[in-house]
Design an enzyme around this catalytic site. Structure first.
Site, PDB file in Angstrom:
ATOM      1  N   GLY A 145       3.074  13.232  12.767  1.00  0.00           N
ATOM      2  CA  GLY A 145       1.938  12.335  12.723  1.00  0.00           C
ATOM      3  C   GLY A 145       2.082  11.357  11.562  1.00  0.00           C
ATOM      4  O   GLY A 145       2.802  11.617  10.598  1.00  0.00           O
ATOM      5  N   CYS A 146       1.391  10.253  11.667  1.00  0.00           N
ATOM      6  CA  CYS A 146       1.537   9.222  10.635  1.00  0.00           C
ATOM      7  C   CYS A 146       0.992   9.706   9.291  1.00  0.00           C
ATOM      8  O   CYS A 146       1.635   9.532   8.251  1.00  0.00           O
ATOM      9  CB  CYS A 146       0.850   7.927  11.076  1.00  0.00           C
ATOM     10  SG  CYS A 146      -0.856   8.110  11.641  1.00  0.00           S
TER      11      CYS A 146
END
Lengths: 342, 342, 342, 342
Positions: A145-146
């Protein structure tokens, strides 16, 4: 070596970004581009910034369309990757830019996503201890995930050297592309310009268990994470402000040394000179991670701040970096550490 | 009752905002407007949004020009207010929107500002326990800093009810008007648009001791503050994300009750319905404070978030609110709780 | 005198703005608030900036709900106002903020809107010659479009004094709230921030015939309008850059004189001092119109530029101004000429 | 072939952008970097997005420092290029990104710039008829202004085919980086965010004579230009909305054909599919020019709109493209037509 690549979900922001990067990748040959609701439309109408692909038409996401590629990038809503991946052969490198294969703990998956757990794939954050080796030669990659990308890289060196207590407090600002192209009132330009607002507050954001999963093994004990994301008026970028109580004996010097040690040989991580703090614009469109760290003796805390482009290093750039490693290509191929600023 | 008001420093953002508010204040009569480098220029060229005052000319900041007013607002760089105030009579209400008279501890002043300490005036944050009484009838008011306003109101109810440990961790996003009209490269539009960056990291921001000063008495013990401000791409607004470890026994219910108790009768503070989080745009141009609070049982922390307009409630609105109290006027006179959105 | 007011369409941007203004209007008493898809929801969840109305609940838009008010504002999609208005008595002041009753020429209506023409109501742009008289005492008001407001006020003085050829070329920048809260991909924050794009190019924008209708009578002959709107990265505001070929004999002096004559007594129009150009931020949230004009002798054109807030003077402020006139109240009641800047 | 390149003025926006592009140019080797007020500072502190050059130090702009390079880019304030160029040998390719060598008419230079005219160099807009040939092998290049680039490419095909009257009306929106890093109050983030404002109105903008110079030869008669630039809240990008009265016989088809003919073989110009309009974000960071054109039969005008990145195709990208031509390298080397979006 020409690598034939397909992208499933080419009409969204993650799909568009991976295409932007692949267009500059010397070994990639862009094959099928798929989308479901947008099948039949030209990429030029959906992603007008990708000039060289303007004449391409999106196809439906089917096994037939995706067949015959060396690499398939999945830029799909969570819960949809497993089914598509199952239809692709074991000899195809499948890179999931969604959440489906990141978490190792099925209970976490159930709690935060609520769908059947699709299993765990090698984790595409090469800078984490041990991650690069697991990616080499793998045919399956779960792109992080970012937020976990930004947070894990900001904090793990402090945990690796046992400089901080295992209770991390994180507030991260993100550009609105992080929410994707979903049509929601709160994402309208008129709503976001001139406004900052938090969301997913109080331990409920889906990226929280992924941060715990990344930091705890490095710390050698369970790390708790208090994570608050905020939406800020910009299209791209994440600035993660991370802190934890300093363990006795931690000094500004030992802190700096921990980060220098961790990132001495990392091509995409730039530990900034002392006193210079990261800005998201400096990494705009690039795969770079800018990091700075400080020790606050009054509050007895360490503060580490990282800046990434959520769509590049935070999604599609991390995906291409992982592809390079998995295929045995030079890790930096097709990726830049130069931001588009101002 | 007509109150004759002068503003010293009318060309800057704080000066412009106090004039914007006073123009709608039914008892205020706007007298002298001063500026130093801009003396002789029309207000219309410097503050074109203040249409009704466009024909006014700025005068030099001298005792003669400031004489003959009931109230004088000082919107001056720090270190300059004391000298001007000394020239004004004890019967004039002097409201310092700068930092000079906020801190009680001279050592803090020396450490963070480095100039001779000008003394301490009644503190213009009426919502703090005890503050309103000290303002009534006072002839001197120190307007709080914008960050201490947002942070103190977000956190003090939890400390008042002994629900949190005395180690607060705060990350606050601010619009760039918070830095004033100073000409600095990092404040140029091309630099700030599309970028988020922290500054004053590691306990060195000047607003830190003011937060400590506000929260410690409420908590009944010294509260440490880890404060990281970040600059975000908007002109106005502060979003303060504040957290502290929950003391044993703290629950979502006790937390909510503490905030409901603290703010039941406060005209400018709106504790949002559960699940709704503050957004800076909702308080744009208003004196309102929007607050929400959550309990994260996994991380065992409370998270309180407040949104204010840094120029209104964070500076000029708080100043006018304090003026109303000091003069015995209705506290809400000339102030709005309605934001300009979207 | 208390005026009881209802707003149909209170969840959108125009509805929210008229409520924002009415909350500060000394004679208005806010009655029913309606919305269709949002009926049953709290206004606090839909318009969180309207603190004092947070506890209100939206009702369905029915004759029963709208009955019993002195004034009903219609903030509805085009094509829906006529049916609602028909259900309201002739003694109720109905103010249509939509497009349905603006155009006098049914052919224009058919061509640009394609629905049955609902008829023409007195036009709520009081600054236009003759408009104020038609509004006084009227029970029906058609609020102008936002672009026609900005463009007509920028250009009509030049036409009134026969200084320009009847071929106007207009390029206008608008904030994205002008497109309403409609969920469209091109209105997402990630799309609009950092981007400028035109739309409705080539004579097809619906506001074009309204501009022709406003300017031709003043010029005494048909005025053609080339109109290009552009979407810019801000929430509010219109800057209209309007030009036309100068007629022989036009000078900078005659041009200035024409505008001074037209606007000498207009409370909301500010002809800026020579050399100072309008900026949308200076009128943010206000009902003011800032105008400047120049003569370009090389290109033999006049250039007139106006700035308005599209939601205030361009929609809801113009509506309240017209309400004041229709009801015989002071025209400026509840309206400000002070912008919220920076 | 390795081309050794120096950049004079490396601390500004134009200098930073040319370095960004050269870092990806396969033949360029980056040599001396100079700046005057910033000499001695690290590039990392001034241009933190250029990671690979972070350790470089700026030197003073002297003949000695600039000696020994194959190409010298001048990114200097206007009036300073001639003196520096005079010190460089005739065998060095000097590319002036400033205004000094663009205008052929000394009277224009005197009127708009007011300094002694430095002479005229081959003009770096290869897409203009005849320009490419003049650049091949040249040792001096005058890079066009950003607005003339956008405007000339939007309009010249219509003039080349005699479809429009020689009176062009142009309104262009520009990001604030177009004004450079100069410290001016009106360029502060707090001023530009949320605001659109025109400047240089009425024929006085310095880029006007350059547009006349570009369009008149193509039209075969003098073209007058009414040009109004507007500053919009974004860092980069120009959208030029250009129109002219259609000559009799001009149709939508003849117009389209003119643009297709002009741009069939241009690698950087993309005539968009009919109905799709340019957006600045689609060309962000790229050397692409997006163009669309329409015929408005009611107003009897043609409207042509172009989007460029003011720093790339509008300055540094045009400079590198010209360098490639001058040196006999492939014209597209090191340049991209892919924008960084969203």
């Amino acid at each position: 070596m020409a690598v034939r690549v397909a992208v499933a979900g080419a009409s969204g922001y993650a799909g568009g970004e991976v295409l932007r990067l692949l267009l500059s990748h010397p070994e990639a040959e862009i094959g099928a581009l798929t989308g479901n609701s947008n099948a039949g439309q030209s990429l030029g109408s959906l992603q007008p910034h990708l000039g060289p692909l303007a004449g391409r038409t999106l196809e439906a996401t089917t096994p037939e369309v995706l067949a015959g590629h060396d690499v398939v990038f999945l830029a799909l809503p969570h819960g949809q990757s497993a089914a598509v991946a199952a239809q692709l052969g074991d000899d195809v490198l499948v890179i999931d830019m969604g959440a489906d294969h990141r978490l190792r703990d099925s209970a976490d998956w159930d709690r935060f996503y609520g769908a059947p757990h699709a299993g765990t794939w090698p984790y595409g954050l090469p800078e984490l201890p041990g991650a690069r080796a697991a990616l080499a030669g793998s045919k399956r990659v779960a792109v992080p995930g970012c937020f976990p990308t930004a947070v894990s890289l900001a904090l793990f060196p402090a945990y690796a050297e046992h400089l901080a207590e295992p209770e991390a407090v994180i507030v991260a600002a993100t550009g609105t592309s992080g929410a994707g192209k979903a049509l929601k009132t709160n994402l309208l330009g008129a709503e976001v310009m001139g406004s900052v607002t938090p969301y997913g507050v109080g331990g409920v954001h889906r990226h929280t268990p992924e941060m715990v999963q990344n930091l705890s093994p490095v710390a050698g004990r369970p790390v708790s994470v208090s994570f608050t994301p905020t939406l800020v008026p910009m299209a791209r970028g994440i600035l993660a402000t991370c802190s934890a109580k300093a363990l006795p004996g931690t000094t500004a010097e030992s802190l700096r040394a921990a980060y220098e040690k961790a990132y001495a040989d990392e091509p995409f991580v730039q530990l900034l000179p002392e006193g210079q703090w990261p800005a998201t614009k400096s990494v705009h469109g690039s795969n770079a991670v800018h990091i700075q760290v400080a020790h606050d003796p009054s509050a007895r805390r360490i503060i580490a701040v990282s800046a990434i482009d959520n769509l590049t290093k935070g999604t599609a750039g991390g995906a291409v970096q992982s592809m390079n490693i998995a295929l045995g290509l030079p890790e930096q191929l097709g990726l830049s550490t130069i931001g588009v600023a101002p």
